[in-house]
Design a protein around this motif. Structure first.
Motif, PDB file in Angstrom:
ATOM      1  N   VAL A  28       1.239  -1.025  -0.083  1.00 35.85           N
ATOM      2  CA  VAL A  28       0.295   0.011   0.275  1.00 35.85           C
ATOM      3  C   VAL A  28       1.054   1.239   0.361  1.00 35.85           C
ATOM      4  CG1 VAL A  28      -1.378   1.428   0.848  1.00 35.85           C
ATOM      5  CG2 VAL A  28      -1.719  -1.225   0.420  1.00 35.85           C
ATOM      6  N   ASP A  29       1.860   1.535   1.449  1.00 38.86           N
ATOM      7  CA  ASP A  29       2.933   2.899   0.945  1.00 38.86           C
ATOM      8  C   ASP A  29       3.435   2.401  -0.317  1.00 38.86           C
ATOM      9  OD1 ASP A  29       2.295   3.027   3.546  1.00 38.86           O
ATOM     10  OD2 ASP A  29       3.864   1.815   3.796  1.00 38.86           O
ATOM     11  N   ASP A  30       4.154   1.511  -1.168  1.00 38.03           N
ATOM     12  CA  ASP A  30       4.280   1.455  -2.655  1.00 38.03           C
ATOM     13  C   ASP A  30       3.768   2.424  -3.737  1.00 38.03           C
ATOM     14  OD1 ASP A  30       6.770   0.603  -1.854  1.00 38.03           O
ATOM     15  OD2 ASP A  30       6.475  -1.664  -2.709  1.00 38.03           O
ATOM     16  N   GLN A  31       2.142   1.860  -3.190  1.00 35.75           N
ATOM     17  CA  GLN A  31       1.708   1.963  -4.259  1.00 35.75           C
ATOM     18  C   GLN A  31       0.643   3.577  -3.727  1.00 35.75           C
ATOM     19  OE1 GLN A  31      -1.969  -0.152  -4.056  1.00 35.75           O
ATOM     20  NE2 GLN A  31      -1.408  -2.157  -5.463  1.00 35.75           N
ATOM     21  N   ARG A  32       0.911   3.767  -2.483  1.00 33.56           N
ATOM     22  CA  ARG A  32       0.351   5.710  -1.969  1.00 33.56           C
ATOM     23  C   ARG A  32       1.950   6.241  -3.105  1.00 33.56           C
ATOM     24  NH1 ARG A  32      -1.262   4.687   3.825  1.00 33.56           N
ATOM     25  NH2 ARG A  32      -3.453   3.984   2.648  1.00 33.56           N
ATOM     26  N   THR A  33       2.861   5.743  -3.060  1.00 33.87           N
ATOM     27  CA  THR A  33       3.774   6.633  -3.214  1.00 33.87           C
ATOM     28  C   THR A  33       3.985   6.972  -5.061  1.00 33.87           C
ATOM     29  OG1 THR A  33       5.376   5.678  -1.647  1.00 33.87           O
ATOM     30  CG2 THR A  33       6.363   6.775  -3.991  1.00 33.87           C
ATOM     31  N   GLU A  34       3.732   5.991  -5.495  1.00 26.51           N
ATOM     32  CA  GLU A  34       2.831   6.233  -7.271  1.00 26.51           C
ATOM     33  C   GLU A  34       2.041   6.634  -7.666  1.00 26.51           C
ATOM     34  OE1 GLU A  34       1.983   3.148 -11.163  1.00 26.51           O
ATOM     35  OE2 GLU A  34       2.843   2.147  -8.733  1.00 26.51           O
TER      36      GLU A  34
END
Length: 172
Positions: free
Chosen positions: A66-72
């Protein structure tokens, strides 16, 4: 009267500290029942604890995802905001597509390499279109056939000496 000498010790019955401790343990019905309850608790709780640990690992993995997707998503929102700017779109059109605004003069450098010394005395480029009499299809077919039917190059044998190397002598 008593003497101060200890009674004789039989070497087979020498008691160690561990043996004395084990001999001092008394098993009662209550202690056996408590050990049984403890074993049952371990048997009942072990699968639940394993499931809990697996679920915690899954939650941690999904949180990282989820953190990676929020960054993206944040990066894509920044990119979208840049494309909403008219100046950025104009700059990208000029750079990527070589667009010019009406009235602007565009210069394209085709070959910016310096002229080599051997090319200085080459004939000037003609402004007329020239036609050649060579059929490129026949030329390519002939080239492929020549390369495919050429004899193989002879591989050097192990007896032949290769220049620049020495062959060690074998003594019987």
């Amino acid at each position: 009267m008593r003497s101060n000498t200890p009674p004789p010790v039989d070497p087979d019955t020498v008691e160690t500290p561990v043996a004395g401790w084990l001999r001092g343990i008394r098993f009662s019905g209550f202690s056996l029942m408590m050990m049984g309850i403890l074993v049952m608790a371990v048997v009942v709780l072990a699968p639940s604890l394993r499931t809990y640990a697996e679920q915690r690992q899954e939650i941690n993995r999904l949180s990282a995802s989820v953190d990676d997707q929020r960054t993206e998503v944040d990066d894509l929102e920044i990119e979208r905001d840049r494309w909403d700017d008219r100046t950025f779109v104009t700059t990208q059109a000029r750079e990527r597509l070589s667009y010019v605004l009406p009235g602007d003069i565009s210069f394209l450098v085709i070959n910016d390499l310096p002229v080599a010394a051997g090319q200085a005395d080459a004939p000037p480029v003609s402004a007329e279109i020239q036609d050649t009499d060579i059929d490129w299809l026949d030329s390519m077919f002939a080239s492929v056939m020549t390369a495919g039917l050429a004899p193989e190059a002879a591989a050097p044998t192990s007896d032949a000496a290769v220049p620049g190397t020495t062959v060690p002598e074998v003594t019987p």
